[in-house]
Design a protein around this motif. Sequence first.
Motif, PDB file in Angstrom:
ATOM      1  N   LEU A 268      41.930  -0.513   0.003  1.00  0.00           N
ATOM      2  CA  LEU A 268      41.756  -1.118   0.968  1.00  0.00           C
ATOM      3  C   LEU A 268      40.308   0.352   1.467  1.00  0.00           C
ATOM      4  O   LEU A 268      39.488   1.293   0.785  1.00  0.00           O
ATOM      5  N   GLU A 269      39.102  -0.569   1.789  1.00  0.00           N
ATOM      6  CA  GLU A 269      38.201   0.149   1.591  1.00  0.00           C
ATOM      7  C   GLU A 269      37.454  -0.103   3.278  1.00  0.00           C
ATOM      8  O   GLU A 269      37.378  -1.192   3.593  1.00  0.00           O
ATOM      9  N   PHE A 270      36.945   0.535   4.318  1.00  0.00           N
ATOM     10  CA  PHE A 270      36.134   0.805   5.233  1.00  0.00           C
ATOM     11  C   PHE A 270      35.118   0.241   5.081  1.00  0.00           C
ATOM     12  O   PHE A 270      34.295   1.708   4.506  1.00  0.00           O
ATOM     13  N   VAL A 271      33.479   0.020   5.432  1.00  0.00           N
ATOM     14  CA  VAL A 271      32.878  -0.290   5.691  1.00  0.00           C
ATOM     15  C   VAL A 271      31.298  -0.296   6.963  1.00  0.00           C
ATOM     16  O   VAL A 271      32.098  -1.103   7.827  1.00  0.00           O
TER      17      VAL A 271
ATOM     18  N   VAL B  36      34.820   5.333  10.077  1.00  0.00           N
ATOM     19  CA  VAL B  36      34.827   4.762   8.980  1.00  0.00           C
ATOM     20  C   VAL B  36      34.720   5.856   7.808  1.00  0.00           C
ATOM     21  O   VAL B  36      36.209   5.648   6.823  1.00  0.00           O
ATOM     22  N   THR B  37      34.369   6.722   7.751  1.00  0.00           N
ATOM     23  CA  THR B  37      34.476   8.366   7.317  1.00  0.00           C
ATOM     24  C   THR B  37      36.103   8.977   7.103  1.00  0.00           C
ATOM     25  O   THR B  37      36.786   8.763   6.270  1.00  0.00           O
ATOM     26  N   LEU B  38      36.623   9.166   8.305  1.00  0.00           N
ATOM     27  CA  LEU B  38      38.132   9.187   8.809  1.00  0.00           C
ATOM     28  C   LEU B  38      39.147   8.132   7.818  1.00  0.00           C
ATOM     29  O   LEU B  38      40.184   8.595   6.942  1.00  0.00           O
ATOM     30  N   CYS B  39      37.986   6.917   8.296  1.00  0.00           N
ATOM     31  CA  CYS B  39      39.541   5.320   7.518  1.00  0.00           C
ATOM     32  C   CYS B  39      39.441   6.118   5.738  1.00  0.00           C
ATOM     33  O   CYS B  39      40.875   6.108   5.408  1.00  0.00           O
ATOM     34  N   ASN B  40      37.748   6.018   4.947  1.00  0.00           N
ATOM     35  CA  ASN B  40      37.824   5.679   3.941  1.00  0.00           C
ATOM     36  C   ASN B  40      38.929   7.118   3.325  1.00  0.00           C
ATOM     37  O   ASN B  40      39.782   7.244   2.239  1.00  0.00           O
ATOM     38  N   GLY B  41      39.138   8.293   3.946  1.00  0.00           N
ATOM     39  CA  GLY B  41      39.582   9.570   3.549  1.00  0.00           C
ATOM     40  C   GLY B  41      40.986   9.052   3.721  1.00  0.00           C
ATOM     41  O   GLY B  41      41.804   9.523   2.796  1.00  0.00           O
TER      42      GLY B  41
END
Length: 405
Positions: free
Chosen positions: A239-242, A224-229
Amino acid sequence: MSNQLHLQQFQQQIAESISSNTFLKISLGNYQGNEKELRNVYARRVKIKRADMLSFTYRYKTRDIIKNFPIPEGIALIVHFISNDFKVCTLFTTLKEVILEHGKKQLISVREQLVKTIVQPTLTHNKEKKRIIQPTGKTYLQELKISDADGNVFKNAQDKYRQINQYIEILSSLIKELPANKINNVVDMGSGKGYLTFALYDYLHNVLKLDAKVTGVEYREDLVTLCNGIAGNSGFDKLEFVPGTIEDYTVESIDLLIALHACDTATDDAIYKGIMAKAGLIVVAPCCHKQIRREMEKNKEKNELSFLTKYGIFMERQAEMVTDGIRALILEYCGYKTKVFEFISDAHTPKNVLVVGIKNSDSDQVAKSRELKRTEIKQKIAESKAYFGISYHHLERLLGLDKKV
Ligand SMILES: C[S@@+](CC[C@H](N)C(=O)[O-])C[C@H]1O[C@@H](n2cnc3c(N)ncnc32)[C@H](O)[C@@H]1O
């Protein structure tokens, strides 16, 4: 001349055109087999990892599937096709076209015509087709190590890049079935490293010019952290990853729900969320089918199919079909039109089946006739569960269908 002799000669002509390097392609048409959406098959010559192969494109109504075979197997497959379900086959060479046709009473005839313009065959037919997701200037593709800064797709990422594009191509044709392209909220359940989530966002925003909000749900916080970055670096501000599980994800409004290879019953959780949100389109590629397999294992001795299911691989395939078949039935019960099909070649992954639900539009009349159908569907689910010795299906339980009369 007998059919058999025609076929033998035609097979010989294919082989000779390949060995003399005059072969261009084969096209098979007038399909009369059981695959409802299959239209044509084309075969051309390609080099894959230095091996000479025949590459078959199976052209379906809404998608293409590519399968590659060594030359002898490929020729045998062509002969199999024309002996069975394809009634016309044309061999294109640099010199002539040879047309084989099934006529009245299934009698085969063959005719030849010389070509007007000479085309040179190329062995490196692997020319890059224009992809829906172009690799140039895509930060997310670079950060996911699919392409370099100049937009060149890395050799070891070619397969992934192709899969992403195939998946988006399929989604693009499914999206057209939604009323007036209504897509405001998209959720990707079990988004993992986000390959598809990013590509879908890119497609919706930059190709379709929609302003959709896209959410990836994933329980691995590192991803999630990687993708939000990556989303931030790409300027993908809707676009948001939760973090969290699919089960616990609070559903608001969903127009399009996807879940690709969410493990076992996580696919059921995803479908459930889609149904509850009345999503217009639900697209899942199921992964392992452990819940139903466990149930089937318990009673396999009693089952009439025990001669099949005693073999692990058959049990696995049977469990997959039963799980996904019941999922499709439940989607129909909930007012969805369903499709189940292979979306990429099984050379890439055996987990290549897509289950699709497209919400039916509502009207009183439709609702009434659906009521009738619902009883039949419930009966069918109950019968298949009894037949395979299954006490429950996870999606059925989530929806409380096992209790409703
Ligand atoms: C095989 S990966 C597929 C990832 C991605 N959909 C793709 O196709 O590239 C499955 C992902 O789903 C996540 N996942 C599985 N079950 C989940 C659940 N119940 N809730 C949230 N995430 C889940 C896993 O952590 C994993 O990242």
